[in-house]
Design a protein around this motif. Structure first.
Motif, PDB file in Angstrom:
ATOM      1  N   SER A 184     -19.806  13.812 -17.325  1.00  0.00           N
ATOM      2  CA  SER A 184     -19.260  12.453 -17.371  1.00  0.00           C
ATOM      3  C   SER A 184     -17.852  12.415 -17.949  1.00  0.00           C
ATOM      4  O   SER A 184     -17.099  11.469 -17.687  1.00  0.00           O
ATOM      5  CB  SER A 184     -20.169  11.550 -18.209  1.00  0.00           C
ATOM      6  N   LEU A 185     -17.505  13.430 -18.743  1.00  0.00           N
ATOM      7  CA  LEU A 185     -16.154  13.456 -19.305  1.00  0.00           C
ATOM      8  C   LEU A 185     -15.097  13.515 -18.205  1.00  0.00           C
ATOM      9  O   LEU A 185     -14.003  12.958 -18.352  1.00  0.00           O
ATOM     10  CB  LEU A 185     -15.998  14.654 -20.246  1.00  0.00           C
ATOM     11  N   ILE A 186     -15.409  14.204 -17.104  1.00  0.00           N
ATOM     12  CA  ILE A 186     -14.446  14.270 -16.002  1.00  0.00           C
ATOM     13  C   ILE A 186     -14.292  12.899 -15.361  1.00  0.00           C
ATOM     14  O   ILE A 186     -13.182  12.479 -14.996  1.00  0.00           O
ATOM     15  CB  ILE A 186     -14.901  15.305 -14.954  1.00  0.00           C
ATOM     16  N   LEU A 187     -15.407  12.188 -15.218  1.00  0.00           N
ATOM     17  CA  LEU A 187     -15.333  10.828 -14.662  1.00  0.00           C
ATOM     18  C   LEU A 187     -14.488   9.941 -15.555  1.00  0.00           C
ATOM     19  O   LEU A 187     -13.627   9.180 -15.075  1.00  0.00           O
ATOM     20  CB  LEU A 187     -16.746  10.265 -14.520  1.00  0.00           C
ATOM     21  N   ALA A 188     -14.703  10.024 -16.875  1.00  0.00           N
ATOM     22  CA  ALA A 188     -13.901   9.235 -17.818  1.00  0.00           C
ATOM     23  C   ALA A 188     -12.436   9.648 -17.751  1.00  0.00           C
ATOM     24  O   ALA A 188     -11.526   8.800 -17.823  1.00  0.00           O
ATOM     25  CB  ALA A 188     -14.443   9.413 -19.230  1.00  0.00           C
ATOM     26  N   ALA A 189     -12.187  10.947 -17.611  1.00  0.00           N
ATOM     27  CA  ALA A 189     -10.806  11.423 -17.529  1.00  0.00           C
ATOM     28  C   ALA A 189     -10.111  10.888 -16.279  1.00  0.00           C
ATOM     29  O   ALA A 189      -8.932  10.519 -16.315  1.00  0.00           O
ATOM     30  CB  ALA A 189     -10.791  12.948 -17.530  1.00  0.00           C
ATOM     31  N   GLY A 190     -10.843  10.830 -15.159  1.00  0.00           N
ATOM     32  CA  GLY A 190     -10.255  10.293 -13.940  1.00  0.00           C
ATOM     33  C   GLY A 190      -9.845   8.839 -14.095  1.00  0.00           C
ATOM     34  O   GLY A 190      -8.790   8.417 -13.622  1.00  0.00           O
ATOM     35  N   LEU A 191     -10.673   8.052 -14.790  1.00  0.00           N
ATOM     36  CA  LEU A 191     -10.334   6.649 -15.034  1.00  0.00           C
ATOM     37  C   LEU A 191      -9.085   6.546 -15.893  1.00  0.00           C
ATOM     38  O   LEU A 191      -8.170   5.760 -15.624  1.00  0.00           O
ATOM     39  CB  LEU A 191     -11.507   5.951 -15.730  1.00  0.00           C
ATOM     40  N   GLY A 192      -9.060   7.349 -16.973  1.00  0.00           N
ATOM     41  CA  GLY A 192      -7.905   7.307 -17.873  1.00  0.00           C
ATOM     42  C   GLY A 192      -6.620   7.708 -17.178  1.00  0.00           C
ATOM     43  O   GLY A 192      -5.552   7.131 -17.436  1.00  0.00           O
ATOM     44  N   LEU A 193      -6.720   8.692 -16.310  1.00  0.00           N
ATOM     45  CA  LEU A 193      -5.528   9.122 -15.583  1.00  0.00           C
ATOM     46  C   LEU A 193      -5.012   8.004 -14.693  1.00  0.00           C
ATOM     47  O   LEU A 193      -3.791   7.777 -14.607  1.00  0.00           O
ATOM     48  CB  LEU A 193      -5.871  10.364 -14.747  1.00  0.00           C
ATOM     49  N   ALA A 208       0.828  -1.203   0.000  1.00  0.00           N
ATOM     50  CA  ALA A 208       0.000   0.000   0.000  1.00  0.00           C
ATOM     51  C   ALA A 208       0.863   1.254   0.000  1.00  0.00           C
ATOM     52  O   ALA A 208       0.559   2.236  -0.694  1.00  0.00           O
ATOM     53  CB  ALA A 208      -0.930  -0.008   1.208  1.00  0.00           C
ATOM     54  N   ARG A 209       1.985   1.209   0.796  1.00  0.00           N
ATOM     55  CA  ARG A 209       2.885   2.370   0.814  1.00  0.00           C
ATOM     56  C   ARG A 209       3.534   2.589  -0.549  1.00  0.00           C
ATOM     57  O   ARG A 209       3.679   3.723  -1.016  1.00  0.00           O
ATOM     58  CB  ARG A 209       3.963   2.177   1.877  1.00  0.00           C
ATOM     59  N   ALA A 210       3.893   1.507  -1.234  1.00  0.00           N
ATOM     60  CA  ALA A 210       4.537   1.637  -2.540  1.00  0.00           C
ATOM     61  C   ALA A 210       3.574   2.184  -3.590  1.00  0.00           C
ATOM     62  O   ALA A 210       3.968   2.939  -4.490  1.00  0.00           O
ATOM     63  CB  ALA A 210       5.087   0.273  -2.976  1.00  0.00           C
ATOM     64  N   LEU A 211       2.298   1.795  -3.487  1.00  0.00           N
ATOM     65  CA  LEU A 211       1.294   2.253  -4.466  1.00  0.00           C
ATOM     66  C   LEU A 211       0.794   3.665  -4.180  1.00  0.00           C
ATOM     67  O   LEU A 211       0.258   4.326  -5.071  1.00  0.00           O
ATOM     68  CB  LEU A 211       0.093   1.294  -4.467  1.00  0.00           C
ATOM     69  N   TRP A 212       0.933   4.110  -2.934  1.00  0.00           N
ATOM     70  CA  TRP A 212       0.269   5.340  -2.532  1.00  0.00           C
ATOM     71  C   TRP A 212       0.645   6.569  -3.360  1.00  0.00           C
ATOM     72  O   TRP A 212      -0.237   7.373  -3.702  1.00  0.00           O
ATOM     73  CB  TRP A 212       0.509   5.591  -1.048  1.00  0.00           C
ATOM     74  N   PRO A 213       1.922   6.795  -3.692  1.00  0.00           N
ATOM     75  CA  PRO A 213       2.215   7.983  -4.502  1.00  0.00           C
ATOM     76  C   PRO A 213       1.442   8.006  -5.825  1.00  0.00           C
ATOM     77  O   PRO A 213       0.913   9.045  -6.226  1.00  0.00           O
ATOM     78  CB  PRO A 213       3.727   7.882  -4.734  1.00  0.00           C
ATOM     79  N   THR A 214       1.372   6.845  -6.470  1.00  0.00           N
ATOM     80  CA  THR A 214       0.648   6.780  -7.742  1.00  0.00           C
ATOM     81  C   THR A 214      -0.852   6.878  -7.521  1.00  0.00           C
ATOM     82  O   THR A 214      -1.556   7.644  -8.191  1.00  0.00           O
ATOM     83  CB  THR A 214       0.967   5.461  -8.465  1.00  0.00           C
ATOM     84  N   VAL A 234      -6.035  10.094  -7.304  1.00  0.00           N
ATOM     85  CA  VAL A 234      -7.161  10.528  -6.478  1.00  0.00           C
ATOM     86  C   VAL A 234      -7.173  12.047  -6.345  1.00  0.00           C
ATOM     87  O   VAL A 234      -8.207  12.703  -6.524  1.00  0.00           O
ATOM     88  CB  VAL A 234      -7.095   9.874  -5.089  1.00  0.00           C
ATOM     89  N   ALA A 235      -6.009  12.603  -6.030  1.00  0.00           N
ATOM     90  CA  ALA A 235      -5.937  14.054  -5.856  1.00  0.00           C
ATOM     91  C   ALA A 235      -6.311  14.785  -7.143  1.00  0.00           C
ATOM     92  O   ALA A 235      -7.027  15.789  -7.121  1.00  0.00           O
ATOM     93  CB  ALA A 235      -4.531  14.451  -5.410  1.00  0.00           C
ATOM     94  N   SER A 236      -5.835  14.271  -8.277  1.00  0.00           N
ATOM     95  CA  SER A 236      -6.140  14.927  -9.552  1.00  0.00           C
ATOM     96  C   SER A 236      -7.632  14.903  -9.854  1.00  0.00           C
ATOM     97  O   SER A 236      -8.217  15.908 -10.263  1.00  0.00           O
ATOM     98  CB  SER A 236      -5.366  14.244 -10.680  1.00  0.00           C
ATOM     99  N   THR A 237      -8.272  13.737  -9.645  1.00  0.00           N
ATOM    100  CA  THR A 237      -9.712  13.634  -9.909  1.00  0.00           C
ATOM    101  C   THR A 237     -10.507  14.501  -8.943  1.00  0.00           C
ATOM    102  O   THR A 237     -11.478  15.156  -9.336  1.00  0.00           O
ATOM    103  CB  THR A 237     -10.162  12.169  -9.802  1.00  0.00           C
ATOM    104  N   CYS A 238     -10.089  14.533  -7.676  1.00  0.00           N
ATOM    105  CA  CYS A 238     -10.785  15.379  -6.697  1.00  0.00           C
ATOM    106  C   CYS A 238     -10.661  16.858  -7.063  1.00  0.00           C
ATOM    107  O   CYS A 238     -11.620  17.625  -6.955  1.00  0.00           O
ATOM    108  CB  CYS A 238     -10.217  15.143  -5.301  1.00  0.00           C
ATOM    109  N   ILE A 239      -9.471  17.244  -7.506  1.00  0.00           N
ATOM    110  CA  ILE A 239      -9.277  18.637  -7.925  1.00  0.00           C
ATOM    111  C   ILE A 239     -10.180  18.969  -9.102  1.00  0.00           C
ATOM    112  O   ILE A 239     -10.785  20.038  -9.180  1.00  0.00           O
ATOM    113  CB  ILE A 239      -7.795  18.882  -8.279  1.00  0.00           C
TER     114      ILE A 239
END
Length: 784
Positions: A696-705, A338-344, A349-354
């Protein structure tokens, strides 16, 4: 940590969620008011449209048609239905404000307590005085009436109303285009359907109130139609909202069950463990409850669209535990993984929330609710995955990198050609060309197109409105004033010009509140024309001289005139509980310290002529269709600005995390290309873009990111690439199936969201492989 302890922690997590659900549930007041998804109105037409959408009589009107039996039977049932619906009217929670079928628009339109006011409401005194000559003419006419077939109607009125003002008013107040009356009630032109108009206390977007009204109508109809073939047709905004709500609930329930089944099966197959679906569902449930609770605390009511769209977060949130599961391997604890994955994971998460947080500055309540639900939900799921879920995971998992089929799949994918800069630019140019030059309108501005009501039902509703003589729903004249009295006076001054327009054929008819309730000034002027008691007695005695009536025949008439002369002018609130109330309330609005008198038009033939006359008389002809389209355009503009700001902030967040121009461009490229390709496919298919496509484009963008970030995180390490491929395949399959089900929905909003995101999943997966995937290190593939 032992298996028993992990199970205990999982049960504790479930118990906390259940307790939180119990605390949140009482605070969740679901709203269906579309005004929450509209920007603040600016023009008079927009303000009127927003008011009428939520609170106006038009939103409260239900139309009923009874058919299937002979007219005389239908007439009896119409009367019985009306009486049943009004029988409990005294109850506090009675759902109906008005139930009319034409039978109550005669003399009953003027209750006994208002009868003396007839001399203030009738225009007779504008041109006549109660002198001996006028009264003699009226009494002579009554003698003839008593010898006619109408004697039965006239005789009860005669002692108190020898001039028949009551009858004149009842006739004048008949709707301008009222349907025909057979057997004393309204019927359609063909004489096959008995018609009723019902106004509810609840607004059109009050699902609970409208459900109560619809249930009461069906219950009353069942009682009056026993042992007959009569059929009931019920239309109107409230009936449609009940139908839509029921269908939405049924579809949401079905889709939810199928989604859950798919999620469980895929995770069970992918991880060969029955625990994976159960553990993976905990962050999802936490996200949904946290988002719902945040909206309930921050806003006055939660919109149904917010809940429907918010719970599609499962398409993003479910990815978080899947990435953690797929990256587990022997020799590495879940906490370390979990620690290794957290930065990615945290970057995604931060990008989609923003991106979603930009809706907080949109000024639109519904979009702000979406932002709060999404940001809180995503953050909760991510934190739960990082800090809670590792404690529940088996420390000795199966390593996805050891999968033979996955290795073969990766070897096949490794042979795919990479999409370089020139290819990406060409693909983007092609997508832009399709979006720009595809035939047909780009934007969908018609709010009615978002309704899931079947066209046949809408056509039936339009037919009944036509049969009932409903006015034009697009154009209305509005007279703005400081208070209701000023609005009534202004509309009275407009009446002669409207009569001229009707004579010239510019309009077929008009209706306004002053027809039913003159201004207080006009009522006082008529009062001043009423003679004193002594003068009226003298004039009446002269008129009765040598006539057939006894000297005391009109004592009640003298008393009514005396009461009318001393009475305070009628105000709108005095009409409460009468059939007149609905007519006046619908045409005389009073809100926020201002009043608006409306003129409903029928048969509008010359828009320009009516607009000129309205303007010349201090009024304004409003185009409500244009107002709705301008509101949608204003909303879209805000969403587009939010998307632009979200794009900038999202790119900044990725730059902050990666700090490498090349990596940033490589991660952002699939998301940007996917957005263009989605728009190109929708435009190429002839689909007009609505507001929910954009959101919905933002939701799709979050998935792609997320896909791009994890492929970038894997680098050129083959084992890590295999684990990432496993995670992204499971994520994309579960998400694709969820949104494909939404795309098959009959609800246009859900269909727009589902189709947009499903396309986004497919394009993002392929483009992430073609652009972000790093080449395998030399010798890794051979070692496999």
């Amino acid at each position: 940590m032992s298996a028993t302890r992990r199970l205990a922690l999982a049960l504790l997590w479930l118990a906390v969620l259940a307790l939180f659900a119990l605390l949140v549930a009482p605070r969740v007041q679901v709203s269906g008011d579309l005004r929450k998804f509209m920007p603040a109105p600016r023009t008079p037409a927009q303000k009127l449209l927003i008011d009428e959408l939520g609170e106006g009589p038009g939103s409260r009107l239900l139309l009923v048609a009874l058919s299937g039996e002979p007219p005389d039977v239908l007439a009896v049932q119409s009367q019985a239905l009306r009486e049943r619906l009004l029988s409990a009217r005294s109850a506090v929670d009675h759902p109906f404000k008005l139930v009319t079928n034409g039978a109550d628009l005669g003399l009953d339109a003027i209750p006994e307590r208002l009868r003396p006011y007839r001399y203030l409401l009738s225009p007779t005194l504008d041109t006549q005085r109660f002198d001996a000559a006028f009264l003699r003419t009226q009494l002579d006419a009554r003698v003839q009436d008593l010898g006619s077939p109408a004697a039965g109607l006239i005789e009860p009125l005669l002692p108190s109303d020898p001039t028949l003002e009551t009858l004149k008013l009842a006739e004048a107040w008949q709707p301008a285009n009222a349907p025909q009356r057979l057997h004393g009630v309204w019927f359609d032109r063909a004489g096959r359907e008995a018609l009723l108009a019902i106004e509810t206390h609840a607004a059109g977007f009050d699902p609970e109130g409208q459900q109560k009204a619809v249930d009461a109508i069906h219950s009353a109809f069942a009682a009056v139609s026993v042992n007959t073939r009569t059929q009931l047709t019920l239309t109107g905004p409230g009936a449609f909202s009940v139908e839509i709500g029921g269908r939405t609930a049924r579809e949401a329930s079905l889709i939810g069950m199928l989604d859950s089944l798919v999620f469980v099966l895929l995770l069970w197959v992918a991880y060969r463990s029955w625990k994976a679906p159960l553990l993976g569902g905990l962050p999802l449930a936490s996200a949904g409850l946290a988002g719902l609770g945040a909206v309930a605390l921050a806003f006055d009511g939660v919109h149904g669209i917010t809940i429907a769209f918010g719970f599609t977060l499962i398409g993003v949130v479910q990815d978080y535990p899947i990435h953690l599961f797929s990256h587990q391997r022997a020799g590495m604890s879940p906490w370390a993984s979990a620690r290794a994955l957290w930065p990615t994971l945290g970057t995604g998460v931060a990008s989609t929330c923003i991106a979603y947080a930009t809706f907080l500055v949109s000024g639109v309540d519904g979009l702000q609710q979406l932002a709060v639900f999404t940001v809180v939900g995503l953050a909760t799921a991510a934190l739960a995955t990082r800090f809670l879920l590792p404690a529940l995971i088996d420390p000795s998992p199966h390593d996805a990198a050891d999968s033979a089929w996955l290795a073969r799949a990766w070897s096949a994918l490794a042979r795919w050609p990479r999409l370089g800069a020139s290819g990406a630019i060409a693909l983007a140019a092609l997508a832009i060309a399709v979006v720009t030059f595809a035939p047909g309108a780009v934007w969908q501005n018609d709010l009615a197109r978002l309704t899931p009501v079947p066209p046949a039902a809408l056509a039936r509703d339009a037919q009944l409105r036509t049969e009932l003589g409903a006015p034009d729903v697009r154009y209305v004249i509005a007279v703005q004033a400081s208070d209701t009295e000023a609005a009534l006076r202004a509309s009275e001054r407009l009446m002669p010009a409207l009569a001229t327009l009707r004579t010239e054929g510019a309009i077929a008819g008009f209706d306004l509140a002053a027809r039913y309730l003159p201004s207080a000034a006009t009522q006082r002027e008529r009062q001043s024309r009423l003679p004193t008691d002594d003068a009226l007695r003298s004039q009446l005695r002269d008129a009765m001289h040598d006539g057939p009536f006894a000297d005391d025949a009109f004592t009640d008439f003298l008393a009514d005139v005396a009461r009318a002369r001393a009475a305070a002018p009628l105000a709108p609130h005095d009409l409460a509980g009468t059939p007149l109330a609905a007519s006046v309330e619908g045409l005389l609005l009073s809100r926020d310290g201002r009043a608006t008198a409306l003129v409903a038009l029928t048969g509008l033939d010359d828009v320009d002529a009516v607009a000129r006359v309205a303007q010349a008389n201090g009024a304004q002809l409003l185009d409500l269709k244009q107002a709705s389209e301008s509101l949608v355009a204003a909303y879209r503009e805000r969403v587009l600005w939010a998307l632009a700001l979200a794009s900038v902030l999202l790119a900044a967040a990725v730059w902050f995390a990666l700090r490498s121009p090349r990596r940033v461009l490589r991660v952002l490229a699939p998301m940007a290309l996917t957005t263009l390709l989605i728009l190109a496919v929708l435009r190429g298919a002839g689909i007009e873009l609505n507001l929910f496509h954009l959101v919905s484009l933002i939701l799709a963008a979050g998935l792609g990111l997320d896909y791009a970030l994890f492929f970038d995180h894997a680098g050129d390490d083959r084992a890590e690439q295999l684990r990432t491929l496993h995670a992204v395949i499971v994520c994309s399959l579960t998400t694709l199936l969820v949104f494909a089900l939404l795309a098959a929905s009959s609800i246009p909003v859900l269909r727009a969201i589902g189709g947009t995101v499903a396309l986004g999943v497919a394009f993002n997966f392929v483009l992430a492989l073609l652009i972000v995937r790093a080449p395998v290190r030399e010798g890794d593939d051979a070692d496999a």
